[in-house]
Design an enzyme around this catalytic site. Structure first.
Site, PDB file in Angstrom:
ATOM      1  CB  THR A   1      -1.132  -0.081   1.266  1.00  0.00           C
ATOM      2  OG1 THR A   1      -0.248  -0.034   2.452  1.00  0.00           O
ATOM      3  CG2 THR A   1      -1.844  -1.156   1.168  1.00  0.00           C
TER       4      THR A   1
ATOM      5  CE  LYS B   1       0.475  -3.268   4.242  1.00  0.00           C
ATOM      6  NZ  LYS B   1       0.044  -1.928   3.681  1.00  0.00           N
TER       7      LYS B   1
ATOM      8  CB  THR C   1       3.135  -7.463  11.553  1.00  0.00           C
ATOM      9  OG1 THR C   1       4.350  -7.321  10.769  1.00  0.00           O
ATOM     10  CG2 THR C   1       2.100  -8.387  11.177  1.00  0.00           C
TER      11      THR C   1
ATOM     12  CD  GLU D   1       2.064   5.334   6.436  1.00  0.00           C
ATOM     13  OE1 GLU D   1       1.798   5.695   7.377  1.00  0.00           O
ATOM     14  OE2 GLU D   1       1.332   4.963   5.323  1.00  0.00           O
TER      15      GLU D   1
END
Lengths: 395, 395
Positions: free
Chosen positions: A142, A168, A179, A266
């Protein structure tokens, strides 16, 4: 990336904007031993509810995964959507519905576009390929900036054996079974119950020790499937040498994926590992390590390359771990900055930038050792069996 | 800013770089009723250790506060430094050492420059002034961008009465008696034990409900001193009408200071308040509100003016609070975006920017109501006595 007994494929079903792959299928040639661990979040996405229930049997033959839509907070309609997609895959593969495990990741609260998914399924089945796992790693991304894969080829006794995994991450990463998605495949022959035992033991050493942002997801899922194609003698006792060999491989793959998730958190700029030595017991070591690793003020200091040990002391102090503040040693990598709770000279003023082994930013092709700023808080005069590490990350 | 019975002064002792004020003294004309609450951090700064001990008597006559140096992680030398400074102030004021309360804020782990402090004391004593409190609010700032003061003039029965406070915050702000420094003064006549009771009750509604970065400091201190100059009948029963009147004033000042600390959090761009309604009990309401308020993903959504309610659901889900995910309502201010756990139409896609009452950035001269983006998570079908709010802040 090939694991005997498995085939995989990915496609672009139009769930995400653009032409990116967003739907993936992994199948075993026959029902595989399977185990899973799922989010502890009270808000559970529809595919989590279904896959958790189906894994009670210890067997699975297909994983259907989409990105771009979490199918979470979607109520009865969401369950219907996941049931329907897995039902159609079961029909195409000519297997029972209960052997299909759905998984989703993406935006919470939007209806799963079942029509788009159903339309993409026939093509997906046609394109199943033993080398398809790498494509799947791409399709489940994503906000990830790189696909996460890990593979180890080893042996159980004389039998060659493979363990490979994809994951991911990116956001909502925190221990407590958080996770996002990780799928691990092996050709070992192993009983479902032993597979679950080893999965849980591995989690404690890998995914349950990483943190990016301190949040957990509604969709967290780790599933491991074993095809048995290695034709080793069935592993069914946890203490056997062969079982231990397998567990080691499995745990290495899990740890590799876990660190990749941290590295790609992120907004992450730096990756670090906290090691606590000499805590009263493992529970308190974990408290201390987790509090230091996830402290926003420690994170900002690390990001600013500032060896601000006072923030580490303050984090230890609020961690709940029992220790004597006047018997704490703190190291940045090999450099000791605090002895017995107090700064030691100019070393305490060091700048990460002066330390080649600590200054590297988060580059995905650097060796892992170079990426980890090592923090050691040694809580002296206590037992030293308890040594815990924790991987944290700048948000 | 005048509270009858108190005088104050600030000076630049050279503890901070430059010419900024960094040392302050507040004195009462005679021993005042006093109560304090201190950091729960296991690592406690030297002045915390000393002031906590001295406040056991329930009386104090002087507060000596410095910024620029926390005098924390400084061992026996740090205790000596704090003792010495308060000893000299006691001599200048001709009062016993035990009536002097030291407090410090600033960098952890550096030795307190006792020489500089002692050199500045005589001037500080000479300049004590009934109007000096505002200067003190300036002198205790570290990374604060504005001085925090609050004052309410009220009555107990017919007696006019003042409660005024100053605070410094900015970093390491989190509930669990973490607020860095707050000092509150009143001319009420009140027993030390009742003062402590009201202080603790006020904390639960103010400083223990704010969060900026989730860290707590080694120096957190809230002290309240009552000079008795209002000459009201001594307050010594918690349930008396006069006592309740006083408590209301005290709590208003504390809440005002607490919100100012949030508004000036280090790096803060937006201030919000989380209200949880309908939790099973107050403990669970608090868990739910605190988890939503401090979630990094909720914080980033708020900062980005994105009404990402999925992140609120995910935070509620990991909060530990018991609730049925399919009976949750979520509001942004007056705008409902979720009903029964699912998005309601286009409202769920709203942008903070479209909501005048939510879009204001953190401007220190705006009215508070305009600054608070109101989040309401209504956990339906549960008791609705439990209503808790929590003020969080973007780091």
């Amino acid at each position: 990336m090939i694991v005997p007994g498995f085939r995989a494929a990915a496609a672009s079903a139009g769930i995400k904007k653009g032409q990116q792959p967003d739907l993936a299928l992994i199948t075993a040639i026959r029902p595989a031993a399977a185990a899973g661990v799922f989010t502890t979040n009270r808000v559970k996405a529809a595919p989590v509810v279904i896959s958790r229930e189906r894994l009670r049997s210890g067997r699975a033959q297909a994983l259907l995964v989409n990105s771009g839509n979490a199918n979470a907070c979607t109520g009865a309609q969401g369950l219907e959507a996941a049931w329907e997609a897995s039902h159609w895959i079961a029909r195409y593969l000519n297997i029972p519905d209960r052997l299909v495990l759905p998984a989703s990741t993406g935006v919470i609260g939007q209806k799963l576009p079942t029509g788009k998914i159903l339309a993409a399924l026939p093509d997906l089945v046609t394109r199943l390929d033993p080398e398809g796992l790498s494509e799947v790693a791409q399709a489940i991304m994503t906000t990830d900036t790189f696909a996460k894969t890990a593979q180890i080829d080893g042996h159980i006794g004389d039998h060659p054996l493979t363990v490979a995994g994809i994951a991911k991450g990116a956001g909502m990463i925190h221990p407590r079974m958080a996770t996002l998605l990780a799928f691990i495949f092996t050709d070992a022959a192993i009983s479902p119950s032993l597979l679950k035992t080893y999965l849980k033991a591995g989690l404690a050493q890998s995914f349950n020790r990483i943190s990016v942002d301190g949040d957990t997801s509604t969709n967290d899922t780790v599933i491991v499937m074993a095809s048995g194609q290695a034709r080793n003698q069935l592993l069914d006792r946890p203490d056997s040498a062969a079982g231990q060999d397998f567990a080691t491989l499995l745990h290495q793959v899990m740890a590799d994926l876990a660190v990749q998730i941290v590295r790609d958190g992120e907004g992450a700029q730096r990756c670090y590992r906290v090691i606590v030595d000499g805590a009263v017991n493992a529970v308190e070591a974990r408290k201390a390590a987790a509090t230091v690793a996830t402290s926003p003020l420690v994170k900002t200091a690390v990001t600013g390359a500032d060896a601000n040990w006072g923030r580490i002391m303050a984090a230890l102090g609020r961690s709940g771990a029992r220790f004597d503040p006047e018997q704490v040693d703190i190291f940045f990598g090999p450099h000791q900055v605090v002895r017995n709770g107090q700064a030691i000279g100019p070393a305490a003023e060091l700048d990460f930038g002066d330390l080649p082994e600590l200054k590297d930013p988060l580059l995905k092709d650097s060796p892992l050792e170079d990426l980890c700023a090592l923090y050691i808080a040694r809580l002296q005069n206590l037992l030293d069996e308890a040594r815990l590490y924790f991987i944290g990350e700048k948000v």
